[in-house]
Structures are given as structure tokens and as C-alpha cells.
Scaffold this motif. Structure first.
Motif, mmCIF file in Angstrom:
data_model
loop_
_atom_site.group_PDB
_atom_site.id
_atom_site.type_symbol
_atom_site.label_atom_id
_atom_site.label_comp_id
_atom_site.label_asym_id
_atom_site.label_seq_id
_atom_site.Cartn_x
_atom_site.Cartn_y
_atom_site.Cartn_z
ATOM 1 N N HIS A 67 55.683 106.995 67.937
ATOM 2 C CA HIS A 67 54.604 107.443 67.062
ATOM 3 C C HIS A 67 53.261 106.898 67.550
ATOM 4 C CE1 HIS A 67 53.536 108.503 62.611
ATOM 5 N NE2 HIS A 67 52.519 108.740 63.405
ATOM 6 N N THR A 77 54.147 98.587 61.042
ATOM 7 C CA THR A 77 55.268 99.204 60.323
ATOM 8 C C THR A 77 56.612 98.711 60.840
ATOM 9 O OG1 THR A 77 55.307 101.090 61.851
ATOM 10 C CG2 THR A 77 53.961 101.313 59.870
ATOM 11 N N ASP A 127 54.527 106.758 56.480
ATOM 12 C CA ASP A 127 54.258 107.872 55.576
ATOM 13 C C ASP A 127 54.261 107.377 54.147
ATOM 14 O OD1 ASP A 127 56.967 107.412 55.033
ATOM 15 O OD2 ASP A 127 57.654 109.190 56.094
ATOM 16 N N GLY A 128 53.900 108.251 53.222
ATOM 17 C CA GLY A 128 53.920 107.913 51.810
ATOM 18 C C GLY A 128 52.539 107.642 51.241
ATOM 19 N N THR A 180 59.006 103.838 58.142
ATOM 20 C CA THR A 180 58.267 105.018 58.570
ATOM 21 C C THR A 180 56.801 104.901 58.162
ATOM 22 O OG1 THR A 180 58.967 106.108 56.518
ATOM 23 C CG2 THR A 180 60.263 106.540 58.501
ATOM 24 N N VAL A 195 50.481 104.579 52.587
ATOM 25 C CA VAL A 195 49.834 104.836 53.875
ATOM 26 C C VAL A 195 48.597 105.712 53.681
ATOM 27 C CG1 VAL A 195 50.112 105.972 56.113
ATOM 28 C CG2 VAL A 195 51.933 104.498 55.225
ATOM 29 N N ASP A 196 48.714 106.715 52.807
ATOM 30 C CA ASP A 196 47.555 107.567 52.505
ATOM 31 C C ASP A 196 46.412 106.738 51.926
ATOM 32 O OD1 ASP A 196 49.019 109.744 53.342
ATOM 33 O OD2 ASP A 196 49.583 110.381 51.319
#
Length: 444
Positions: A257, A204, A359-360, A357, A363-364
């Protein structure tokens, strides 16, 4: 063959079988990039890719930025063309390899010990092959992606992308109209923590780049005389200081992270200021993670003089400098302080750092696809110490991730494969990657 949540076939046998041959074929096309157009170029690889895409009904275009330096781009229509498109990009060039150093010829695509061997096996003709295999199978069976997908197989990544991604972004931005996200190399590979957990590192963030030339001017003279103004001496001392310097650890958002995820996985709190013990536990990925803790500057070339009894008037060196996102000014200030006032520093090639980041929905989709094929998988973010073509595509507002999924044996020194001798990728890793990539596209 497995099934997706929609009941559609996923990772069909044809794609899993074909990916190995595609990878071997690509490795056999010598695309060595010496950074000066002296290599064979990427044209043959671009034509090979275009042929494979055209065979299944796509309309690929080849763009040549310089004689032999060619890239291939194609667009796949999705079920909902009104949605922003996804870019899947990979480079076809490789760094040079000396066959005498290798167990198997680096351009043979040999299969041995369960692996495909050759220059580009992990950087990144493996992902090129996985992408081709998945796309070809989906096109043959009429399985549209949820949204448009742009495919870009580009030249020149190994020398900064000037004649590949950078050329396309600057001269043909319309090819990427509507694209908002992308996936590419050096991410999605596994690190086995224990029998109950396998981390898959998704890139990322990546360091910025300052490839530099250092120059010191002195007084030329006879080698038998006493000279206090010797350019070689001055430069050597400066390069020595720089090469031995330990830059301070800086905790970026991505590193924080990653450490939080790793702390949870290992069941212990990790101190970024005391990482030696932690890095020792990370096996083959320790090199990748260790280089993401701080800025780095590695001397890579030296040049001076033309005769043993002549003190030269100038000495030069080249340095590969990499800085963390948000720390470019600090990095450059540190360089000037370490080198001193007598060393002239100029960029040979510079590019920005990136960080997004973790996320989103995309990424899922990565996590969903990984767990479906490996129930103990957990996707985690990490920072790449090097750079990719994502830097160029970022200029078009495209959010980039490194996601070239590979399930790796714990004993494989994966980081050592990049630009290393005996580069190779496990056959079953390629086939795993095909299945994951296909599922990912279903949910992208």
C-alpha cells in the motif's frame, strides 16, 4: 485560531502556547528507563500529568506497578457514550542520554533554533504534551468529544511495557472497557515530496520482536594452550554471520500500500526488490522505510571472560531481532540456520507483530484533520520497524494506529531523532500537531 466545519473554535491559542511549556516540563522530568528499575522511575511524570488533568475537571488515577513505575489513566465523557471509546496513549519513559554528547542538556527542555531539545522530544513527550494541551483546552471550553476518550500515560514502553501498558492490560482491563480503537506514537509525521504534495505517514503495522540471548559453551583453559573448543571464537563467528546477513525482502500488505501511494506521488512504478534508488529519495524517513522491507537481527552486546590468560568456558551475546507480520516462523528458522547448532538461543523479551488495514472512519478523520491544516497533505500507511504499547492494547481487541501529527521541515533527520543525540522537535511542529489533533478529535 481556525474554525471547524461545525463552526467551533479549533486549536485555540491557549493550547498552542501551552503545548511548548508542557513539552519542556515533561522533558525536565528525568524518566530514563535502563530496563532494570535503576532509573528514577516515572512517578513524578505520572503525578505531573494527573495534576494537569485534574486542574480541568478530570478524575485521573495513578497506578504503580513497581516502586516509582507509575502510569496515569483518565476518561473523558463524550457526546454519545453508547459509541465505542477511543484510546489515546503515550509513554512517559525515555531511553537514557549522556549529556556530554549533546549540544544542549538532554533534560533541560532548551528552546534553540526553533526547536524544543531534549530526551523524549519526539519519543514521545511531544505527543504527551499535545494530548494534554488539547484535552485541557477542550475541557476549559466545554467541548466534548463525539465519543468517550480514554487517556493513558504509561510507564516502561522503552523496555517492553511490562510495568506500564502490559501491567494495565493484565491487571486493570476495566479501564479500557468499550474501547475499540487507539492512536499513539511514531505516525502522522510529514515527508515533503514536492511543493504540491506532502505525505503524512500513519503507522498501521509494526514488526514483531525477539530480543535474544545467545550462548556458546566451550572448554575453559589456559590462554597459552591450543584450544579448538573456544567459546569466544565460536560465538564471534556466529555473531559475525548474523550481523552481516541480508534477510530477503518480503512485501507485506502495508508495504504494498505504501509503495503504491509513493509510486503515485513520484509518478513512477517502484520495485520493492530494488529499493536502493527509491530509499535515497526519501531523506530522513529512509531508515524507517528501509527497515520495514525485511526481517532484521542486530547484535547489540557481547560478554565473555574475566582474565587475559584464561579461556572462558562460556561466551554470550544479545541480539535485537525484529520480524515482519506473518514471517515469524521463517525468521526463527533463518536464525537457527545462520547461528549453527553450537549456539543456544533464548528469548529475553518477545512480542507479536501487528498489522491493520488503512481504512475506516478513524482514518478518514486523520485525513480530514491533516488537509484542513495542510492543503497538500495526504495520509499514507507505513510499517514501524520497532514496536509500541499498541501490542499490549491489541490483546484487548483495540485496533491501533500511530498518529502523533507533526509537520516537519524537509531537512530534519526525523528518524535519527529517535534514541539519538540532540533529539528535538520543532516548536511550530508541536503547534501544528495541536491543531490537527484537536480537529481529529472533533471527527473521531
Amino acid at each position: 485560531m481556525s474554525e471547524s466545519s461545525t463552526g467551533k473554535a479549533v486549536g485555540g491559542g491557549n493550547a498552542e502556547k501551552e503545548v511548548v511549556d508542557l513539552c519542556r516540563d515533561l522533558i525536565r522530568i528525568d524518566t530514563s528507563n535502563y530496563g532494570d528499575h535503576s532509573g528514577p522511575g516515572e512517578r513524578l511524570a505520572a503525578e505531573y500529568v494527573a495534576e494537569k488533568l485534574a486542574e480541568v475537571g478530570l478524575e485521573p488515577q495513578i497506578f504503580e506497578s513497581h516502586k516509582g513505575r507509575a502510569s496515569t489513566v483518565a476518561r473523558i465523557e463524550g457526546e454519545d457514550p453508547s459509541r465505542p471509546a477511543l484510546l489515546i496513549h503515550g509513554h512517559t519513559d525515555v531511553v537514557p542520554a549522556n549529556a556530554a554528547d549533546w549540544t544542549h542538556d538532554p533534560f533541560s527542555g532548551e528552546i534553540a533554533d526553533g526547536c524544543v531539545w531534549g530526551r523524549g522530544a519526539v519519543d514521545m513527550k511531544d505527543m504527551d504534551a499535545m494530548t494534554l494541551a488539547v484535552v485541557r483546552e477542550r475541557m476549559r471550553t466545554g467541548r466534548k468529544p463525539p465519543r468517550d476518550i480514554v487517556l493513558a500515560f504509561v510507564a516502561d514502553e522503552e523496555a517492553g511495557g511490562t510495568y506500564g501498558a502490559r501491567y494495565l492490560v493484565d491487571n486493570h482491563p476495566g479501564l479500557f472497557e468499550g474501547v475499540n480503537e487507539a492512536i499513539s506514537e511514531v505516525g502522522g509525521f510529514s515527508f515533503t515530496v514536492n511543493e504540491k504534495l506532502r505525505l503524512y505517514l500513519v503507522e498501521t503495522a509494526q514488526k514483531g520482536m525477539h530480543w535474544m540471548k545467545l550462548t556458546v559453551d566451550g572448554t575453559a583453559g589456559h590462554g597459552s594452550m591450543i584450544h579448538k573448543d573456544n567459546a569466544i571464537t565460536e560465538l564471534s563467528e556466529a555473531v559475525g554471520r548474523l550481523g552481516r546477513h541480508k534477510f530477503p525482502v518480503r512485501v507485506t500488505k502495508t508495504l504494498r500500500h505504501f509503495l503504491d501511494e509513493l509510486s503515485d506521488a513520484l509518478g513512477t512504478e517502484l520495485d520493492p526488490e530494488n529499493m536502493d534508488e527509491t530509499l535515497a529519495k526519501l531523506g530522513g524517513i529512509s531508515k524507517l522505510i528501509g527497515a520495514s522491507l525485511q526481517n532484521t537481527a542486530n547484535p547489540t552486546q557481547l560478554g565473555a571472560g574475566y582474565k587475559v590468560n584464561v579461556i572462558p568456558g562460556q561466551a554470550t551475546a544479545h541480539v535485537d531481532g525484529r520480524y515482519l507480520p506473518g514471517y515469524e516462523e521463517e525468521f526463527l528458522a533463518d536464525l537457527d540456520r545462520i547461528l549453527g547448532p553450537n549456539v543456544k538461543r533464548e528469548d529475553v523479551h518477545a512480542d507479536k507483530a501487528l498489522e491493520t488495514t488503512f481504512d475506516g472512519a478513524l482514518v478518514d478523520a486523520m485525513q480530514t484533520a491533516l488537509v484542513a491544516e495542510d492543503p497538500i497533505a495526504r495520509a499514507v500507511p507505513y510499517m514501524l520497524s520497532a514496536g509500541t504499547d499498541a501490542k499490549s492494547f491489541d490483546d484487548l481487541g483495540i485496533r491501533g494506529f500511530g498518529f502523533a501529527p507533526l509537520k516537519l521541515p524537509p531537512e530534519l533527520d526525523f528518524a535519527g531523532m529517535f534514541h539519538g543525540v540532540d533529539e528535538r522537535v520543532p516548536v511550530d511542529g508541536l503547534q501544528f500537531g495541536v491543531r490537527v489533533l484537536d480537529r481529529f478529535i472533533d471527527h473521531c
